[in-house]
Design a protein around this motif. Sequence first.
Motif, PDB file in Angstrom:
ATOM      1  N   GLN A   1      -3.056  12.598 -14.389  1.00  0.00           N
ATOM      2  CA  GLN A   1      -1.747  12.417 -13.761  1.00  0.00           C
ATOM      3  C   GLN A   1      -1.095  13.757 -13.428  1.00  0.00           C
ATOM      4  N   GLU A   2      -1.118  14.672 -14.375  1.00  0.00           N
ATOM      5  CA  GLU A   2      -0.512  15.975 -14.157  1.00  0.00           C
ATOM      6  C   GLU A   2      -1.195  16.736 -13.017  1.00  0.00           C
ATOM      7  N   ALA A   3      -2.525  16.672 -12.978  1.00  0.00           N
ATOM      8  CA  ALA A   3      -3.272  17.380 -11.931  1.00  0.00           C
ATOM      9  C   ALA A   3      -2.917  16.856 -10.546  1.00  0.00           C
ATOM     10  N   ILE A   4      -2.761  15.529 -10.427  1.00  0.00           N
ATOM     11  CA  ILE A   4      -2.435  14.951  -9.118  1.00  0.00           C
ATOM     12  C   ILE A   4      -0.989  15.265  -8.736  1.00  0.00           C
ATOM     13  N   GLU A   5      -0.071  15.140  -9.688  1.00  0.00           N
ATOM     14  CA  GLU A   5       1.331  15.455  -9.390  1.00  0.00           C
ATOM     15  C   GLU A   5       1.489  16.910  -8.961  1.00  0.00           C
ATOM     16  N   TYR A   6       0.795  17.799  -9.630  1.00  0.00           N
ATOM     17  CA  TYR A   6       0.851  19.221  -9.277  1.00  0.00           C
ATOM     18  C   TYR A   6       0.318  19.448  -7.859  1.00  0.00           C
ATOM     19  N   SER A   7      -0.760  18.734  -7.516  1.00  0.00           N
ATOM     20  CA  SER A   7      -1.355  18.891  -6.182  1.00  0.00           C
ATOM     21  C   SER A   7      -0.434  18.332  -5.096  1.00  0.00           C
ATOM     22  N   ILE A   8       0.222  17.211  -5.375  1.00  0.00           N
ATOM     23  CA  ILE A   8       1.168  16.645  -4.407  1.00  0.00           C
ATOM     24  C   ILE A   8       2.335  17.605  -4.188  1.00  0.00           C
ATOM     25  N   LYS A   9       2.802  18.214  -5.268  1.00  0.00           N
ATOM     26  CA  LYS A   9       3.912  19.169  -5.142  1.00  0.00           C
ATOM     27  C   LYS A   9       3.523  20.351  -4.257  1.00  0.00           C
ATOM     28  N   LYS A  10       2.274  20.801  -4.376  1.00  0.00           N
ATOM     29  CA  LYS A  10       1.815  21.915  -3.544  1.00  0.00           C
ATOM     30  C   LYS A  10       1.828  21.537  -2.064  1.00  0.00           C
ATOM     31  N   ILE A  11       1.594  20.246  -1.774  1.00  0.00           N
ATOM     32  CA  ILE A  11       1.549  19.788  -0.386  1.00  0.00           C
ATOM     33  C   ILE A  11       2.951  19.482   0.146  1.00  0.00           C
ATOM     34  N   THR A  12       3.756  18.775  -0.649  1.00  0.00           N
ATOM     35  CA  THR A  12       5.050  18.277  -0.162  1.00  0.00           C
ATOM     36  C   THR A  12       6.238  19.138  -0.564  1.00  0.00           C
ATOM     37  N   LYS A  13       6.048  20.046  -1.544  1.00  0.00           N
ATOM     38  CA  LYS A  13       7.131  20.852  -2.112  1.00  0.00           C
ATOM     39  C   LYS A  13       8.159  19.980  -2.853  1.00  0.00           C
TER      40      LYS A  13
ATOM     41  N   ASP B   1       9.059  17.470  -6.325  1.00  0.00           N
ATOM     42  CA  ASP B   1       8.698  17.092  -7.688  1.00  0.00           C
ATOM     43  C   ASP B   1       8.563  15.575  -7.725  1.00  0.00           C
ATOM     44  N   VAL B   2       7.338  15.075  -7.624  1.00  0.00           N
ATOM     45  CA  VAL B   2       7.121  13.630  -7.580  1.00  0.00           C
ATOM     46  C   VAL B   2       6.511  13.164  -8.902  1.00  0.00           C
ATOM     47  N   GLY B   3       6.795  11.927  -9.226  1.00  0.00           N
ATOM     48  CA  GLY B   3       6.127  11.273 -10.345  1.00  0.00           C
ATOM     49  C   GLY B   3       5.244  10.178  -9.805  1.00  0.00           C
ATOM     50  N   ILE B   4       3.986  10.146 -10.212  1.00  0.00           N
ATOM     51  CA  ILE B   4       3.092   9.091  -9.733  1.00  0.00           C
ATOM     52  C   ILE B   4       2.957   8.016 -10.794  1.00  0.00           C
ATOM     53  N   PHE B   5       2.835   6.782 -10.313  1.00  0.00           N
ATOM     54  CA  PHE B   5       2.716   5.622 -11.183  1.00  0.00           C
ATOM     55  C   PHE B   5       1.289   5.105 -11.107  1.00  0.00           C
ATOM     56  N   GLY B   6       0.590   5.080 -12.242  1.00  0.00           N
ATOM     57  CA  GLY B   6      -0.786   4.602 -12.274  1.00  0.00           C
ATOM     58  C   GLY B   6      -0.857   3.128 -12.607  1.00  0.00           C
TER      59      GLY B   6
ATOM     60  N   PHE C   1       3.351   6.815  -5.260  1.00  0.00           N
ATOM     61  CA  PHE C   1       4.455   7.756  -5.437  1.00  0.00           C
ATOM     62  C   PHE C   1       5.375   7.675  -4.224  1.00  0.00           C
ATOM     63  N   PHE C   2       6.602   8.110  -4.427  1.00  0.00           N
ATOM     64  CA  PHE C   2       7.602   8.091  -3.361  1.00  0.00           C
ATOM     65  C   PHE C   2       7.822   9.509  -2.854  1.00  0.00           C
ATOM     66  N   THR C   3       7.966   9.612  -1.533  1.00  0.00           N
ATOM     67  CA  THR C   3       8.076  10.930  -0.919  1.00  0.00           C
ATOM     68  C   THR C   3       8.920  10.851   0.350  1.00  0.00           C
TER      69      THR C   3
END
Length: 244
Positions: free
Chosen positions: A28-40, A42-47, A64-66
């Motif tokens: 979860q942390e790895a994906i959230e960190y990667s999304i932040k790098k793309i979208t700038k 702070d997103v939380g993903i729901f599994g 996730f919401f963006t």
Amino acid sequence: MRNIKLIIEYDGTNYFGWQKQPHQKTIQEAIEYSIKKITKEDVGIFGSGRTDRGVHARGQVANFFTEAKIPGEKFKDAINSVLPSDIVISHSEEVDCSFHSRYSAQGKEYRYVIYNRRIPSPLLRNYAYHVPQKLHFDLMQKASADFIGTHDFTAFMASGSSVKDTTRTIYSIHLNKNHEIIELKINGNGFLYNMVRIIAGTLVDIGIGKIDSSYISEILLSKDRKNAGHTAPPHGLYLEKVFY
């Protein structure tokens, strides 16, 4: 806000499971960190659910919401460009804001892999449960059918769970053997904590003669974890699909 659905494949070997936790490396942390790098953002993903340390997935689902303007189907390529190589987004799409990867799920399919040979395989050490004793596959296959249907699976739930309803429905269960590889595929409307691993461990105990193949119904009715078999290790388990 836009709601983005992801289908995720990962090798869980080097992670402390799905769920983000302090000072540990998680999916979860790895994906959230990667999304932040793309979208700038702070997103939380729901599994769709947690997987334990060492468990793998071919079809984990998250959302996730963006506010990012990237087309839904393009998120997979963007996120994959910054993810570590042992995690891959295989599909992405924009979905209705009411969709929730966990609460919208109707069922799941898991696969458990057993390597049945006296000598272990270094190539499979992180991807299959090595059982050196000879397994009587026909007894395991016969016993597996008794899990199908709606039952109280308390006897096949590890301690530490807070769920109140322990009744689950297994739609199908299949055991296949190809030389030294035995694969268990199980499809149901939901699974309790460590339920699939305890089912796999119980079938292994039946295969080596530790538990009688006719006892599954009695174990279910007992609602006593002590009557079921051991908990098979996490590295043989794969989350294959989530159904909506």
